[in-house]
Scaffold this active site. Structure first.
Site, PDB file in Angstrom:
ATOM      1  CE  LYS A  76     -27.534  -4.292 -12.072  1.00 30.07           C
ATOM      2  NZ  LYS A  76     -27.527  -5.757 -11.799  1.00 30.07           N
ATOM      3  CB  SER A 151     -26.982  -7.319 -15.362  1.00 34.08           C
ATOM      4  OG  SER A 151     -27.209  -7.435 -13.975  1.00 34.08           O
ATOM      5  CB  SER A 175     -25.578  -9.521 -12.229  1.00 35.98           C
ATOM      6  OG  SER A 175     -26.266 -10.030 -13.333  1.00 35.98           O
TER       7      SER A 175
END
Lengths: 489, 478
Positions: A76, A151, A175
């Site tokens: 990420k 997210s 997330s």
């Protein structure tokens, strides 16, 4: 190669069936073939990946390989990676290259995992759909018109479409679990303090925790094993031993006590999702588990509490992005105030600004007691709910999200409805517990994947991985792939 | 109307740790800009603070020295505000749970009485960097070397009622932190600075007047002047029918005036909240006892001991124990010479006046304790007289030699104690001044001084004055 587990990939590497360079090239090729549609990656690090793969091949040849050596991974884009841009999916950090590497990434790099690239996400990890990205929305491989969740959307998409065998995400309010659920893959959020936060760009420090996306609990266990542990550079990481997560995967679930919080099965839950979750519970009964209805009475307070605490911390954490030392600075500032206002005004997206403002308000003189302190009290009540529940059950199960992946744009103008996507995941972060999302089937209505949430007590990662693994031994939901990506272009 | 002044001080003492409060960067002063700022001090994204436990030890030591409870679960909080030399956008400080709770410090008033000043609290916090406004063609340069340096903020109760009391308190704290070895005492470099909260009220009135906060004063003299000028300003305002506004003011030593920096309305809302990157500091009894065991001798105890052990006067002991550096210097001289009183006289007299004249700290003295010891020893064994000793001291100060002996030798200053030689000089002087001899013998004893002067002149000051006196008396009787 994409259908093999990490253990199988490692075996293939060690037996010489294929090299790490070949394996890495294979995934780079898939990224090149499919990511234009999916937008899972912000940065693809082909050169670094191949040179790391070469080193991995040498290690394998020299016999000094670990079980992860040579297996590529994606991160990420909020894990700092020395020499490679870390953008947090924000215009603010579009030009930011960290001179250091996040501890979790460092550990996996040391273990010999080549980095394929940095994945898309909601800006500064704020969002539940991956639509709040400076680089555009990531798409759900099961239906490109739908969101992959957020997210950590890009990391979930990368694994769901097999652009990477495994990836890292972070989970502040769901997330990891929510995008795992929405894209039909396995994701684990460890106990707060299990994984170092050093080098992970902070959203809400007391809630953020790095974790793993993979195709199975077994794969998650391997990667989590390596990235866990105390780090002197993170005062909130916990000084305690990391058990062998893989060793207990095959433990029997006979007499396992599963708690089902009645608050997780209320009228807000889509009936199609409820059906899938209930079916999964039935499978657990067959595995010998005992189902107990429990109550987490303060669940309804999780959203208001979270949306005070997280923005409050974020408003302070994001103060460092001021245009002075790195990151975006507006053109020709007139004076200091103008530089602050325009750099931050132009550099941050609207959801980030919304949370900064909410958080600033919650901490302001005269409001602190009513909002921040009260939210902290609720947080303790929520922890207490879980504590009592875990006196009677081994794990807690429920849905991850109230519904399946929604359409891109469907909730963009309605932040409250977006915030409700995290209703079943937030309370776990507030308590600091560990949780997983495990693929459990598809909605009858729209054929989109549905995840089962498994919540464990503090530092009980081994237990929930075992519980997830046993389910994956009797089901094959985790092996389903979106057909558009099941072949090779 | 008669007015009463109320003063409280906030002292910022930089803790003399080797590295910063939350990072491993060096705290050394005066280095090239930004060479002592690492990724934590620069507040790069994703980096985290890690507490320097040495700062906790130092703060605990201070707390024990002022008789204060130590906060067992004290907490770091973020004080949020934007400023270019504050990289995080917040200062990590302590808010409602400081490490040092209510303690006290006694000061000596001019009338000889002791007054107890309450120390409300002391807490750990990071210093900011520096903004440099000169030499950047209209732009501002940022130096983050100081960013993250540990400070102990020591907050007093509003217990002081004059500028003199405030200075006395500040000096006592200044001495204490140096005694404890937790601060280098350097006011010029900003290692020890203070904010003063000043208000006035009609004598006898209970409630406090509106206060002004005077920021960042870094000398004892300026504190006194700033407070006095501020008190005058406030009284003038009230007597002219006006009202004092609550505000932050800056003292300008060049103009000897205070001027407004910002009013209460413009004041920041700091939005304090517990720093989620740091855990509360759990302080155990065991830790406190370990720290207590390292407590050095404190000023009051040293003062008592100096009077007992070295038979010093109250005054001498007081002066010598105002700073640990002075006390240590004196003790080294006294111990190596076994001449406590003489050593005290030289430290308080000649040495101090030279230091004052050149504006030096004792640690910067060109005459070391070892050098002064050599001088005191030569006075004690009568190699030189007190008068000659001043000349030798001057030479040592000027760097003309390393020991008193070296100077005495090279300048030929050795005292003449050979009575034969002195007698010879006396005989000559008596013989060549018959008139004065006559005067003396007829009862004009004042003339004796004339003879002493003549002998000393003839010996170039080197004759032992006591011997000269004795021998002269004998000769003149004849």
């Amino acid at each position: 190669m994409k259908n093999r587990s990490l253990t199988e990939l490692s075996a293939g590497l060690k037996s010489g069936e294929f090299s790490s360079v070949e394996l890495t090239q294979y995934f780079l090729q898939r990224i090149s073939n499919y990511d234009t549609d999916l937008n899972a990656f912000i940065t693809v690090t082909e050169e670094q990946a191949l040179s790391a793969a070469k080193v991995a091949d040498e290690k394998i040849a020299a016999g000094s390989a670990t079980d992860l050596t040579g297996i590529p991974i994606a991160y990420k884009d909020l894990f700092c990676t020395e020499g490679v841009r870390t953008s947090c999916a924000s215009k603010m950090l579009d030009n930011f290259i960290a001179p250091y590497t996040a501890t979790a990434v460092e550990k996996l790099t040391q273990a010999g995992m080549p980095m394929l690239g940095k994945t898309n996400m909601d800006e500064f990890a704020m969002g539940s759909s991956n639509e709040n990205s400076f680089y555009g929305a990531a798409k759900n491989p099961w239906d490109l018109e739908r969101v992959p969740g957020g997210s950590s959307g890009g990391s979930a998409v990368a694994v769901a479409a097999k652009l990477a065998p495994v990836s890292l995400g972070t989970d502040t309010g769901g997330s990891i679990r929510q995008p795992a659920s929405l894209t039909g893959i396995t994701g684990i959020k460890p106990t707060y303090g299990r994984v170092s936060r050093f080098g992970m760009i902070a959203y809400a420090s007391s809630l953020d925790q790095g974790g793993v996306f993979a195709s199975s609990a077994e794969d998650c266990a391997l990667v989590l094993q390596t990235m866990s542990g105390f780090d002197a550079k993170d005062s909130t990481s916990v000084e305690r031993g990391v058990p062998d997560f893989s060793a207990s995967l095959n433990d029997s679930l006979q007499e396992l006590k599963i708690g089902l919080p009645k608050e997780f099965f209320d009228e807000g839950l889509d009936s199609n999702v409820a059906d899938v979750v209930n079916e999964a519970i039935e499978a657990y009964k067959k595995l010998g588990a005992e189902i107990v209805e429990i109550s987490l009475p303060n669940t309804h307070l999780a959203i208001p509490s979270y949306y005070v605490i997280a923005p409050a911390e974020a408003s302070s954490n994001l103060s460092r992005f001021d245009g002075v030392r790195y990151g975006y600075r507006c053109d020709e500032p007139k004076d200091l105030t103008d530089m602050y206002m325009r750099s931050r005004g132009e550099g941050f997206g609207s959801e980030v600004k919304r949370r900064i403002m909410t958080g600033t308000y919650a901490l302001s003189a005269g409001y602190y007691d009513a909002y921040y302190l009260k939210a902290q009290k609720i947080r303790r009540l929520i922890s207490e709910d879980f504590k009592q529940a875990f006196e009677n059950v081994d794990v807690i199960m429920g849905p991850v999200a109230p519904e399946t992946a929604f359409k891109i744009g469907e909730k963009s103008d309605d932040p409250i409805s977006m915030y409700l996507s995290d209703i079943y995941t937030l309370s776990l972060n507030l308590a600091g517990l560990t949780g997983m999302s495990v693929p459990a089937g598809f909605s009858r209505e729209n054929k989109m994947p549905v995840g089962l949430q498994i919540i464990g007590n503090y530092f009980d990662e081994a237990k929930i991985l075992n519980v997830a693994h046993q389910y994956q031994q009797v089901t094959d939901w985790h092996k389903k792939m979106p057909s558009a990506y099941a072949g090779e272009k | 109307m008669e007015w009463e002044t109320v003063i409280g001080l906030e002292i910022h003492a930089q803790l003399s740790t080797k590295s910063k409060l939350f990072s491993g960067s060096s705290t050394e002063y005066g280095q090239q800009p930004n060479t002592q700022a690492n990724v934590v001090d620069l507040a790069m994204p994703g980096v985290l603070p890690v507490l320097n436990t040495e700062a906790v030890r130092m703060a605990t030591l201070f707390g024990l020295a002022i008789d204060a409870p130590i906060g067992r679960g004290n907490v770091f909080a973020r004080k949020n505000y934007f400023y270019p030399d504050l990289p995080q956008g917040y200062q990590i400080s302590q808010f409602d749970k400081p490490i040092v709770e209510l303690g006290h410090m006694d000061i000596l008033l001019e009338n000889g009485e002791t007054k107890r000043i309450g120390v409300t609290r002391a807490h750990l916090e990071q210093d900011a960097g520096k903004s440099l406004h000169k030499d950047y063609a209209g732009m501002t340069g940022i130096d983050l070397n100081r960013s993250g340096t540990p400070l102990l903020e020591i907050v007093s109760e509003p217990d002081m009622s004059s500028a003199k009391e405030a200075v006395a308190y500040m000096k006592k704290i200044h001495a204490l932190v140096q005694y404890l070895g937790i601060n280098d005492g350097n006011l010029q470099e900003g290692s020890f600075r203070c904010d003063a909260n000043v208000s006035v009220r009609p004598k006898g009135q209970k409630e406090l007047g509106t206060r002004a906060e005077l920021k960042n004063i870094n000398s004892f003299r300026f504190v006194e002047r700033a407070i006095n000028i501020e008190v005058e300003r406030q009284i003038d305002i009230i007597e002219d029918g006006g009202k004092v506004v609550q505000e932050t003011r800056l003292y300008d030593p060049d103009k000897n005036e205070t001027r407004s920096m910002r009013s209460k309305e413009e004041a920041n809302d700091y939005r304090y909240f517990p720093d989620p990157d740091l855990l509360p500091i759990e302080i155990t009894d065991e830790f406190i006892e370990t720290v207590r065991a390292t407590m050095p001798e404190l000023p009051q105890a040293k003062y008592q001991r100096f009077m007992a052990e070295y038979a010093l006067t109250d005054y001498d002991a007081g002066v010598l124990t105002t700073s640990r550096a002075v006390a240590d210097y004196f003790e080294e001289v006294a111990k190596s010479t076994n001449e406590a009183k003489l050593s005290a006289n030289w430290v308080i007299g000649e040495l101090s006046s030279h230091l004052n004249a050149d504006d030096l700290e004792i640690s910067q003295s060109p005459v070391s304790a070892e050098m002064l010891s050599s001088l005191v020893s030569r006075i004690a064994d009568k190699t030189i007289s007190g008068k000659i000793a001043k000349e030798v001291f001057q030479a040592l100060w000027a760097g003309e030699g390393k020991t008193a002996d070296e100077i005495i030798e090279s300048k030929g200053l050795k005292q003449i104690t050979d009575s034969g030689a002195i007698e010879g000089m006396i005989d000559e002087i008596v013989a060549s001044n018959p008139a004065q001899v006559e005067q003396y013998r007829s009862g004009k004893e004042k003339v004796f001084g004339f003879f002493v002067g003549q002998v000393m002149k003839a010996s170039q000051g080197k004759a032992n004055p006591a011997q000269v006196n004795e021998l002269l008396k004998d000769k003149l009787k004849e």
